[in-house]
Write an enzyme that holds these catalytic residues in place. Sequence first.
Site, PDB file in Angstrom:
ATOM      1  NE  ARG A  93      -4.051  -1.738   1.725  1.00 39.21           N
ATOM      2  CZ  ARG A  93      -4.876  -2.285   2.710  1.00 39.21           C
ATOM      3  NH1 ARG A  93      -4.885  -2.182   3.885  1.00 39.21           N
ATOM      4  NH2 ARG A  93      -5.831  -3.024   2.328  1.00 39.21           N
ATOM      5  CE  LYS A 106     -20.495 -17.871   5.558  1.00 37.98           C
ATOM      6  NZ  LYS A 106     -21.020 -17.009   6.995  1.00 37.98           N
ATOM      7  N   GLY A 138      -9.989  -9.126  -1.654  1.00 40.91           N
ATOM      8  CA  GLY A 138      -8.887  -9.628  -0.623  1.00 40.91           C
ATOM      9  C   GLY A 138      -8.100 -10.937  -0.885  1.00 40.91           C
ATOM     10  N   GLY A 152     -13.120  -3.894  -0.134  1.00 38.25           N
ATOM     11  CA  GLY A 152     -14.223  -3.671   0.005  1.00 38.25           C
ATOM     12  C   GLY A 152     -15.011  -2.385  -0.858  1.00 38.25           C
TER      13      GLY A 152
HETATM   14  P1  AMP Z   1     -14.415 -14.623   0.136  1.00 39.29           P
HETATM   15  O1  AMP Z   1     -13.598 -13.767   1.313  1.00 39.29           O
HETATM   16  O2  AMP Z   1     -15.934 -14.669   0.363  1.00 39.29           O
HETATM   17  O3  AMP Z   1     -13.814 -14.151  -1.411  1.00 39.29           O
HETATM   18  O4  AMP Z   1     -13.781 -15.956   0.633  1.00 39.29           O
HETATM   19  C1  AMP Z   1     -12.611 -16.480   0.439  1.00 39.29           C
HETATM   20  C2  AMP Z   1     -12.492 -17.572   1.089  1.00 39.29           C
HETATM   21  O5  AMP Z   1     -13.115 -18.834   0.836  1.00 39.29           O
HETATM   22  C3  AMP Z   1     -11.066 -18.349   1.055  1.00 39.29           C
HETATM   23  O6  AMP Z   1     -10.388 -18.446   2.599  1.00 39.29           O
HETATM   24  C4  AMP Z   1     -11.090 -19.930   0.555  1.00 39.29           C
HETATM   25  O7  AMP Z   1     -10.279 -20.683   1.595  1.00 39.29           O
HETATM   26  C5  AMP Z   1     -12.503 -20.139   1.114  1.00 39.29           C
HETATM   27  N1  AMP Z   1     -13.185 -21.338   0.003  1.00 39.29           N
HETATM   28  C6  AMP Z   1     -13.178 -21.433  -1.309  1.00 39.29           C
HETATM   29  N2  AMP Z   1     -13.611 -22.527  -1.657  1.00 39.29           N
HETATM   30  C7  AMP Z   1     -14.101 -22.967  -0.534  1.00 39.29           C
HETATM   31  C8  AMP Z   1     -14.890 -24.392  -0.469  1.00 39.29           C
HETATM   32  N3  AMP Z   1     -15.257 -25.111  -1.339  1.00 39.29           N
HETATM   33  N4  AMP Z   1     -15.257 -24.499   0.789  1.00 39.29           N
HETATM   34  C9  AMP Z   1     -15.032 -23.666   2.034  1.00 39.29           C
HETATM   35  N5  AMP Z   1     -14.427 -22.484   1.672  1.00 39.29           N
HETATM   36  C10 AMP Z   1     -13.882 -22.345   0.690  1.00 39.29           C
END
Ligand code: AMP
Length: 395
Positions: A35, A197, A353, A376
């Site tokens: 950064r 999610k 991120g 974000g």
């Molecule tokens: P996000 O912050 O929503 O972009 O989520 C990123 C996180 O999703 C990372 O830490 C990954 O380890 C997790 N992730 C990716 N694929 C899976 C999966 N199949 N099951 C559980 N967690 C996951």
Amino acid sequence: MKTVNDIDFKDKKVLIRVDFNVPLNAKMEVTDDTRIRAAKPTIISVLEKEGSCILMSHLGRPKNREEEFSLKHIVKCATEVLGVQVKFVEDCVGEKVEEAVAELQPGEILLLENLRYHEEEKLGDWEFAKKLADLADYYVNDAFGTAHRAHASTAVIADFFPENKCFGLLLASEVENLNKVLTTGQPPVTAIIGGAKVSSKITVIENILDKIDHLIIGGGMAFTFIKAQGGAVGSSLVEEDKQDVALDILKQAKAKNVEVHLPSDAIIADSFSNEAATDIAAVNNIPNGWMGLDTGPETNRVFADVIGRSQTILWNGPVGVFEMENFAQGTIKLGLAIAEATENGAYSLVGGGDSVAAVKRFQLDDRVSYVSTGGGAMLEMLEGKQLPGIDALLK
Ligand code: AMP
């Protein structure tokens, strides 16, 4: 968009909102200076035009004035990165600060103490913003990471500089690059949305459906779609209450002629651990007690093929638990496909991120067109929201 390139800063004091919210280790040393390096072109541009820089930033989330959140810990690293001695003052408003600013000469840099030591910063307090504004002749915002916040230093302050305000080079390039995907992207445009999610990405997906030709869905969130379509997903991550939303997204995509690509196979594991027993299964036929933690080989081939046929690529979110070596292959193969497409002339933007962490970890950050610095803020732009920090500069 007016940037620092359009202004003559000779003998002027320039207040720059930077994002120096960098990680520190237990010894209070900066462990990732990305950064600070990202803000360097703007700072150097002002210095080269014989102006002086007053840098302001937040660091972490202090409740009181805890020492661990002091920006004094950043001074050494910032001095090394910028190649100019960075002066420091122990507050961001008040007499001491005014004195330090008065002494500041052209070509010099003064870093103010953590803005969030004052609760007025996050409250977007007008008086506090005015005190900051009174320190300088010009206001520059270069903090994309906080552009989605209507804080005193990121938005409110701009009102005190009706003419003398502009974009920093980082902020300008973040906006330009996102526009290359959202408004001027050459078709076929492909968005890859992964991560844990669905709930955190619904608005993003809904907003970009109008702008894309292909939607690749991976990561934990894919299983909510698969289950909603009647698949057996074992104990994979599912948001039970988001199954209707998932079906609705598929319906909207169809109506808008967007081709959706969900995984067809998965690397499954008998526990959420790198040491777990693993196997490959059809994504809609995962045995009880097993969970999908990465995309399988057939999926990786299909995703790479779609990416190879794309001219504009947006990637947000890993397609597997890439932090664990045994479930990183899907994300690596996807990143490699994006790097190859870029080498063949496609435009690619990676942001958010975890996908940024992934491209860095797998050394693909130099092989994509642009890596966004704001998690974000980038997501909110993708959601179609107006960002207060950007709006304030355009008013
Ligand atoms: P996000 O912050 O929503 O972009 O989520 C990123 C996180 O999703 C990372 O830490 C990954 O380890 C997790 N992730 C990716 N694929 C899976 C999966 N199949 N099951 C559980 N967690 C996951």
